[in-house]
Write a protein that holds these residues in place. Structure first.
Motif, PDB file in Angstrom:
ATOM      1  N   THR A  14      29.863  64.451  33.393  1.00  0.00           N
ATOM      2  CA  THR A  14      30.989  64.761  32.408  1.00  0.00           C
ATOM      3  C   THR A  14      32.433  63.878  32.688  1.00  0.00           C
ATOM      4  OG1 THR A  14      30.792  66.898  34.219  1.00  0.00           O
ATOM      5  CG2 THR A  14      29.933  66.948  31.929  1.00  0.00           C
ATOM      6  N   GLY A  15      32.967  63.621  31.863  1.00  0.00           N
ATOM      7  CA  GLY A  15      34.408  63.935  32.406  1.00  0.00           C
ATOM      8  C   GLY A  15      35.128  64.288  31.141  1.00  0.00           C
ATOM      9  N   ASN A  16      36.445  65.162  31.489  1.00  0.00           N
ATOM     10  CA  ASN A  16      37.473  65.354  30.801  1.00  0.00           C
ATOM     11  C   ASN A  16      38.573  65.163  31.501  1.00  0.00           C
ATOM     12  OD1 ASN A  16      35.938  67.393  32.372  1.00  0.00           O
ATOM     13  ND2 ASN A  16      37.478  68.527  32.145  1.00  0.00           N
TER      14      ASN A  16
ATOM     15  N   PHE B 192      32.633  63.039  42.563  1.00  0.00           N
ATOM     16  CA  PHE B 192      33.363  63.323  41.394  1.00  0.00           C
ATOM     17  C   PHE B 192      34.858  62.209  42.249  1.00  0.00           C
ATOM     18  CE2 PHE B 192      33.823  66.234  44.985  1.00  0.00           C
ATOM     19  CZ  PHE B 192      35.261  66.050  45.683  1.00  0.00           C
ATOM     20  N   ASP B 193      35.637  61.886  40.664  1.00  0.00           N
ATOM     21  CA  ASP B 193      36.673  61.413  41.288  1.00  0.00           C
ATOM     22  C   ASP B 193      37.719  61.562  39.629  1.00  0.00           C
ATOM     23  OD1 ASP B 193      38.325  59.504  41.871  1.00  0.00           O
ATOM     24  OD2 ASP B 193      37.166  57.812  41.181  1.00  0.00           O
ATOM     25  N   PHE B 194      38.890  60.986  39.983  1.00  0.00           N
ATOM     26  CA  PHE B 194      40.080  61.733  39.097  1.00  0.00           C
ATOM     27  C   PHE B 194      41.270  59.992  38.119  1.00  0.00           C
ATOM     28  CE2 PHE B 194      39.515  64.864  41.920  1.00  0.00           C
ATOM     29  CZ  PHE B 194      38.967  66.291  40.945  1.00  0.00           C
ATOM     30  N   PRO B 195      40.595  59.268  37.915  1.00  0.00           N
ATOM     31  CA  PRO B 195      41.414  58.488  37.019  1.00  0.00           C
ATOM     32  C   PRO B 195      42.765  59.346  36.766  1.00  0.00           C
ATOM     33  CG  PRO B 195      39.308  58.643  36.550  1.00  0.00           C
ATOM     34  CD  PRO B 195      39.181  59.167  37.332  1.00  0.00           C
ATOM     35  N   GLU B 196      43.071  58.802  36.558  1.00  0.00           N
ATOM     36  CA  GLU B 196      44.875  58.597  35.748  1.00  0.00           C
ATOM     37  C   GLU B 196      44.688  58.279  34.573  1.00  0.00           C
ATOM     38  OE1 GLU B 196      48.397  56.583  36.855  1.00  0.00           O
ATOM     39  OE2 GLU B 196      49.414  58.804  36.570  1.00  0.00           O
ATOM     40  N   MET B 197      45.148  59.078  33.095  1.00  0.00           N
ATOM     41  CA  MET B 197      44.617  58.993  32.366  1.00  0.00           C
ATOM     42  C   MET B 197      46.857  58.610  31.593  1.00  0.00           C
ATOM     43  SD  MET B 197      42.705  61.940  30.406  1.00  0.00           S
ATOM     44  CE  MET B 197      42.739  61.354  28.738  1.00  0.00           C
ATOM     45  N   ASN B 198      47.495  59.825  32.005  1.00  0.00           N
ATOM     46  CA  ASN B 198      48.882  59.303  31.458  1.00  0.00           C
ATOM     47  C   ASN B 198      49.936  60.249  32.763  1.00  0.00           C
ATOM     48  OD1 ASN B 198      48.989  61.723  30.577  1.00  0.00           O
ATOM     49  ND2 ASN B 198      48.084  61.118  28.593  1.00  0.00           N
ATOM     50  N   ALA B 199      50.940  60.035  32.464  1.00  0.00           N
ATOM     51  CA  ALA B 199      51.522  60.810  33.201  1.00  0.00           C
ATOM     52  C   ALA B 199      51.704  62.493  33.778  1.00  0.00           C
ATOM     53  CB  ALA B 199      53.139  60.812  32.602  1.00  0.00           C
ATOM     54  N   GLU B 200      50.625  63.080  32.296  1.00  0.00           N
ATOM     55  CA  GLU B 200      50.431  64.592  32.485  1.00  0.00           C
ATOM     56  C   GLU B 200      49.092  64.627  33.345  1.00  0.00           C
ATOM     57  OE1 GLU B 200      51.613  68.811  30.368  1.00  0.00           O
ATOM     58  OE2 GLU B 200      51.657  66.571  29.424  1.00  0.00           O
TER      59      GLU B 200
ATOM     60  N   ASN C 289      44.751  63.447  34.826  1.00  0.00           N
ATOM     61  CA  ASN C 289      43.401  62.750  35.130  1.00  0.00           C
ATOM     62  C   ASN C 289      42.455  63.014  34.202  1.00  0.00           C
ATOM     63  OD1 ASN C 289      45.017  61.855  37.205  1.00  0.00           O
ATOM     64  ND2 ASN C 289      45.467  63.771  38.770  1.00  0.00           N
ATOM     65  N   PHE C 290      41.652  62.411  34.173  1.00  0.00           N
ATOM     66  CA  PHE C 290      40.371  62.416  33.991  1.00  0.00           C
ATOM     67  C   PHE C 290      39.277  62.479  34.919  1.00  0.00           C
ATOM     68  CE2 PHE C 290      36.307  60.774  31.087  1.00  0.00           C
ATOM     69  CZ  PHE C 290      36.756  61.383  30.059  1.00  0.00           C
ATOM     70  N   PHE C 291      38.834  63.968  34.585  1.00  0.00           N
ATOM     71  CA  PHE C 291      37.786  64.674  36.262  1.00  0.00           C
ATOM     72  C   PHE C 291      36.606  63.928  35.769  1.00  0.00           C
ATOM     73  CE2 PHE C 291      35.337  69.060  36.871  1.00  0.00           C
ATOM     74  CZ  PHE C 291      35.404  68.098  38.034  1.00  0.00           C
ATOM     75  N   CYS C 292      35.944  63.477  36.646  1.00  0.00           N
ATOM     76  CA  CYS C 292      34.288  62.603  36.506  1.00  0.00           C
ATOM     77  C   CYS C 292      33.804  63.802  37.211  1.00  0.00           C
ATOM     78  CB  CYS C 292      34.630  61.278  37.137  1.00  0.00           C
ATOM     79  SG  CYS C 292      35.838  60.150  36.215  1.00  0.00           S
TER      80      CYS C 292
END
Lengths: 120, 183
Positions: B98-100, B161-169, B171-174
């Motif tokens: 999942t990613g959100n 799991f990983d948390f790549p950055e989406m924007n300033a506010e 992250n995308f939780f994988c």
């Protein structure tokens, strides 16, 4: 006392609580969107049953699957049953479902009610 | 039009049997579960493994439903449609992925919780499950705080799991949860 009879659905269990005929059963799948709301009438029913229960009660839990939010509410159901005299839980699990067997054992360690384990 | 073929090839290369991106609600959860069940049934998968996959699917889908509604309310443009759900099937395992989007402010907390879970063995996870179920109250969002513990127990492997950055506010939780196929 009124019968509580809920048809099961793809995400909610079948419920039959019938004091007169001595049928107390929750069966099927439990993964409702709002588990607290779904189980509220069940817990309310048990609370009033506890005021004037039958001399002995066999409460059957025959669940094929439940999600974690339901597991909390099942514990609440068991806690409501705990203080009723003559209470016994019959925990059914499919014969090759070790996880459901273990779940029953864990619940039996969390409440002071005799559990009988049966397979189907 | 090439992206159609590219996406198809990417899915084939990763052995993805289901990919869903869109609105996440209880209704879509039920549809995805029904689709996955049919898929596992028709492939003749062993019932114990099927049940574990189903279990992990429910917890991860309901997690997205709960948390995307929050992201929805908090940030108009970050709707539940920015979440994704996938199942991969390899010879030796299923992977439920999942990613959100999650707020950066809660990332450290979530990471610590998942790291903590990954330190525990079977017995440790069982103890943690019992400890939480005894003391928890159902949250406003309808969660019992048991989802990740349950996924880890059903998986028997470490949660990835990983948390790549989406924007300033955000992250995308994988999250990737493996269910081994040899019982």
């Amino acid at each position: 006392m009124e019968i509580l009879n809920l048809e099961g659905s793809e995400d909610t269990p079948k419920i039959m609580l019938d004091k007169k005929n001595g049928i107390f059963e929750i069966s099927g799948r439990s993964l409702p969107e709002d588990s607290a709301e779904f189980y509220r009438p069940v817990i309310d029913w048990i609370t009033s049953y506890g005021k004037d229960p039958n001399p002995s009660t066999e409460f059957t839990l025959k669940l094929e699957y439940f999600n974690t939010a339901s597991s909390k509410l099942i514990l609440d159901v068991l806690s409501a049953l705990e203080d009723i005299k003559g209470m016994k839980i019959v925990w059914y699990f499919h014969e090759d479902d070790e996880d459901m067997e273990e779940a029953g054992q864990e619940f039996s360690e969390l409440v002071e009610i005799p559990f009988e384990f049966k397979t189907y | 039009m090439n992206y159609i073929y590219d996406l198809h090839n990417a899915m084939m290369a990763q052995n993805l049997i289901i990919v869903y991106q869109g609105e996440f609600t209880q209704e879509t959860t039920k549809s995805i579960l029904a689709m996955a069940e049919r898929n596992l049934d028709s492939s003749g998968e062993e019932s114990g493994i099927k049940r574990k996959v189903f279990n992990v699917m429910v917890e991860s889908l309901q997690n997205i439903v709960k948390h995307s509604s929050e992201a929805n309310a908090a940030a108009g443009n970050l709707t539940s449609q920015s979440a994704i759900f996938m199942i991969g099937k390899q010879a030796d395992r299923y992977s439920i992925m999942t990613g959100n989007p999650i707020k950066k402010s809660v990332t450290a907390d979530l990471k610590r919780k998942l790291d903590e879970l990954n330190q525990l063995d079977k017995e440790g996870l069982k103890e943690m499950y019992k400890e939480i179920i005894k003391n928890t109250q159902i949250s406003e969002k309808g969660g019992a705080g048991l989802g990740f513990v349950d996924m880890a127990r059903k998986s028997g492997e470490k949660l990835e799991f990983d948390f790549p950055e989406m924007n300033a506010e955000y992250n995308f939780f994988c999250l990737k949860v493996n269910v081994p196929r040899e019982a």
